[in-house]
Design a protein around this motif. Sequence first.
Motif, PDB file in Angstrom:
ATOM      1  N   VAL A  14      19.320  60.107 -38.825  1.00  0.00           N
ATOM      2  CA  VAL A  14      18.513  60.073 -37.607  1.00  0.00           C
ATOM      3  C   VAL A  14      18.918  58.832 -36.813  1.00  0.00           C
ATOM      4  CG1 VAL A  14      16.175  59.974 -36.670  1.00  0.00           C
ATOM      5  CG2 VAL A  14      16.602  61.185 -38.825  1.00  0.00           C
ATOM      6  N   THR A  15      19.292  59.039 -35.548  1.00  0.00           N
ATOM      7  CA  THR A  15      19.687  57.934 -34.680  1.00  0.00           C
ATOM      8  C   THR A  15      18.666  57.763 -33.558  1.00  0.00           C
ATOM      9  OG1 THR A  15      20.966  59.319 -33.163  1.00  0.00           O
ATOM     10  CG2 THR A  15      22.129  58.458 -35.132  1.00  0.00           C
ATOM     11  N   ARG A  16      18.785  56.657 -32.865  1.00  0.00           N
ATOM     12  CA  ARG A  16      17.908  56.431 -31.710  1.00  0.00           C
ATOM     13  C   ARG A  16      18.135  57.505 -30.648  1.00  0.00           C
ATOM     14  NH1 ARG A  16      15.964  50.809 -31.104  1.00  0.00           N
ATOM     15  NH2 ARG A  16      15.399  50.235 -33.234  1.00  0.00           N
ATOM     16  N   ALA A  17      19.375  57.964 -30.502  1.00  0.00           N
ATOM     17  CA  ALA A  17      19.659  59.032 -29.527  1.00  0.00           C
ATOM     18  C   ALA A  17      18.913  60.310 -29.905  1.00  0.00           C
ATOM     19  CB  ALA A  17      21.158  59.288 -29.440  1.00  0.00           C
ATOM     20  N   ASP A  18      18.805  60.595 -31.212  1.00  0.00           N
ATOM     21  CA  ASP A  18      18.039  61.763 -31.664  1.00  0.00           C
ATOM     22  C   ASP A  18      16.578  61.636 -31.248  1.00  0.00           C
ATOM     23  OD1 ASP A  18      20.267  62.908 -33.004  1.00  0.00           O
ATOM     24  OD2 ASP A  18      19.811  61.753 -34.824  1.00  0.00           O
ATOM     25  N   LEU A  19      16.031  60.419 -31.360  1.00  0.00           N
ATOM     26  CA  LEU A  19      14.622  60.207 -31.006  1.00  0.00           C
ATOM     27  C   LEU A  19      14.390  60.407 -29.511  1.00  0.00           C
ATOM     28  CD1 LEU A  19      13.736  57.102 -33.216  1.00  0.00           C
ATOM     29  CD2 LEU A  19      13.651  59.545 -33.793  1.00  0.00           C
ATOM     30  N   VAL A  20      15.331  59.958 -28.704  1.00  0.00           N
ATOM     31  CA  VAL A  20      15.219  60.155 -27.250  1.00  0.00           C
ATOM     32  C   VAL A  20      15.259  61.645 -26.928  1.00  0.00           C
ATOM     33  CG1 VAL A  20      16.375  59.772 -25.033  1.00  0.00           C
ATOM     34  CG2 VAL A  20      16.163  57.888 -26.671  1.00  0.00           C
ATOM     35  N   HIS A  33       8.545  55.164 -30.599  1.00  0.00           N
ATOM     36  CA  HIS A  33       9.710  55.928 -31.030  1.00  0.00           C
ATOM     37  C   HIS A  33      10.988  55.529 -30.279  1.00  0.00           C
ATOM     38  CE1 HIS A  33       6.944  58.305 -33.318  1.00  0.00           C
ATOM     39  NE2 HIS A  33       6.318  58.728 -32.235  1.00  0.00           N
ATOM     40  N   GLN A  34      10.854  54.575 -29.339  1.00  0.00           N
ATOM     41  CA  GLN A  34      12.033  54.197 -28.557  1.00  0.00           C
ATOM     42  C   GLN A  34      12.126  52.710 -28.233  1.00  0.00           C
ATOM     43  OE1 GLN A  34      12.842  56.804 -25.181  1.00  0.00           O
ATOM     44  NE2 GLN A  34      11.582  58.393 -26.118  1.00  0.00           N
ATOM     45  N   ASP A  35      11.029  51.995 -28.274  1.00  0.00           N
ATOM     46  CA  ASP A  35      11.013  50.602 -27.823  1.00  0.00           C
ATOM     47  C   ASP A  35      10.664  49.676 -28.986  1.00  0.00           C
ATOM     48  OD1 ASP A  35       9.906  48.083 -26.767  1.00  0.00           O
ATOM     49  OD2 ASP A  35      10.087  49.044 -24.801  1.00  0.00           O
ATOM     50  N   GLU A  36      11.624  48.856 -29.367  1.00  0.00           N
ATOM     51  CA  GLU A  36      11.462  47.938 -30.504  1.00  0.00           C
ATOM     52  C   GLU A  36      10.260  47.009 -30.323  1.00  0.00           C
ATOM     53  OE1 GLU A  36      12.873  46.976 -34.257  1.00  0.00           O
ATOM     54  OE2 GLU A  36      14.021  48.248 -32.893  1.00  0.00           O
ATOM     55  N   GLU A  37      10.129  46.422 -29.142  1.00  0.00           N
ATOM     56  CA  GLU A  37       9.030  45.481 -28.891  1.00  0.00           C
ATOM     57  C   GLU A  37       7.672  46.144 -29.042  1.00  0.00           C
ATOM     58  OE1 GLU A  37       8.881  42.820 -25.491  1.00  0.00           O
ATOM     59  OE2 GLU A  37      11.084  42.745 -25.521  1.00  0.00           O
ATOM     60  N   GLY A  43       2.438  46.579 -35.106  1.00  0.00           N
ATOM     61  CA  GLY A  43       2.494  46.364 -36.545  1.00  0.00           C
ATOM     62  C   GLY A  43       3.519  47.183 -37.305  1.00  0.00           C
ATOM     63  N   LEU A  44       4.358  47.905 -36.594  1.00  0.00           N
ATOM     64  CA  LEU A  44       5.403  48.676 -37.274  1.00  0.00           C
ATOM     65  C   LEU A  44       6.622  47.785 -37.519  1.00  0.00           C
ATOM     66  CD1 LEU A  44       5.077  51.918 -35.133  1.00  0.00           C
ATOM     67  CD2 LEU A  44       4.445  51.653 -37.544  1.00  0.00           C
ATOM     68  N   PRO A  45       7.445  48.138 -38.501  1.00  0.00           N
ATOM     69  CA  PRO A  45       8.631  47.328 -38.788  1.00  0.00           C
ATOM     70  C   PRO A  45       9.750  47.493 -37.769  1.00  0.00           C
ATOM     71  CG  PRO A  45       8.500  49.183 -40.292  1.00  0.00           C
ATOM     72  CD  PRO A  45       7.238  49.198 -39.477  1.00  0.00           C
ATOM     73  N   GLY A  46       9.615  48.430 -36.869  1.00  0.00           N
ATOM     74  CA  GLY A  46      10.613  48.716 -35.841  1.00  0.00           C
ATOM     75  C   GLY A  46      10.367  50.104 -35.299  1.00  0.00           C
ATOM     76  N   VAL A  47      11.311  50.591 -34.514  1.00  0.00           N
ATOM     77  CA  VAL A  47      11.214  51.950 -33.954  1.00  0.00           C
ATOM     78  C   VAL A  47      11.178  52.954 -35.101  1.00  0.00           C
ATOM     79  CG1 VAL A  47      12.533  53.701 -32.686  1.00  0.00           C
ATOM     80  CG2 VAL A  47      12.307  51.388 -31.753  1.00  0.00           C
ATOM     81  N   VAL A  82       9.801  56.588 -40.994  1.00  0.00           N
ATOM     82  CA  VAL A  82      11.257  56.493 -41.057  1.00  0.00           C
ATOM     83  C   VAL A  82      11.652  55.507 -39.962  1.00  0.00           C
ATOM     84  CG1 VAL A  82      13.441  57.715 -40.709  1.00  0.00           C
ATOM     85  CG2 VAL A  82      11.546  58.838 -41.926  1.00  0.00           C
ATOM     86  N   VAL A  83      12.064  54.311 -40.381  1.00  0.00           N
ATOM     87  CA  VAL A  83      12.459  53.272 -39.437  1.00  0.00           C
ATOM     88  C   VAL A  83      13.915  53.513 -39.043  1.00  0.00           C
ATOM     89  CG1 VAL A  83      12.682  50.794 -39.051  1.00  0.00           C
ATOM     90  CG2 VAL A  83      10.836  51.673 -40.505  1.00  0.00           C
ATOM     91  N   VAL A  84      14.157  53.609 -37.740  1.00  0.00           N
ATOM     92  CA  VAL A  84      15.487  53.934 -37.228  1.00  0.00           C
ATOM     93  C   VAL A  84      16.075  52.693 -36.559  1.00  0.00           C
ATOM     94  CG1 VAL A  84      16.809  55.463 -35.723  1.00  0.00           C
ATOM     95  CG2 VAL A  84      14.769  56.328 -36.904  1.00  0.00           C
ATOM     96  N   PRO A  85      17.154  52.150 -37.107  1.00  0.00           N
ATOM     97  CA  PRO A  85      17.748  50.941 -36.531  1.00  0.00           C
ATOM     98  C   PRO A  85      18.430  51.219 -35.194  1.00  0.00           C
ATOM     99  CG  PRO A  85      19.149  51.785 -38.282  1.00  0.00           C
ATOM    100  CD  PRO A  85      17.896  52.635 -38.278  1.00  0.00           C
TER     101      PRO A  85
END
Length: 129
Positions: A14-20, A33-37, A43-47, A82-85
């Motif tokens: 799963v990539t960030r492009a898949d999420l978009v 699901h798209q913005d790291e900040e 409180g999530l570990p990332g996107v 599922v954290v997506v880098p």
Amino acid sequence: MQAGDVLETRTFTVTRADLVAYAAASGDQNPIHQDEEVARSVGLPGVIAHGMYTLALVGRAVAEWTGGAEVVDLGAKFTSPVVVPAEGGADVVVAGSVKSVADGLVTLALEVTCEGQKVLGMPKAVVRA
């Protein structure tokens, strides 16, 4: 398929492009699901991947295992994100076995993990044989 059969494990990256793309198709534009900040600010570990996208990957594995048999039941509990880098992707691993075959229905027992951690609780699929 017979009760006890172990199915070939499927891995989906799963990539960030898949999420978009999923956000556009589903209408779920939640920024976690798209913005790291934004994801970290709540409180999530990332996107993170959409839970329904993760479940859709399970449906894809089931379709591959069964040759596209009619799915009559597919479900799970969303237990861990599922954290997506930003670079590369996250591998969602779907493992399964045939739990039972009765009355023209095949029940599959499933395990869905990412980095060795279960991401779906009690995942199950039933297909018409």
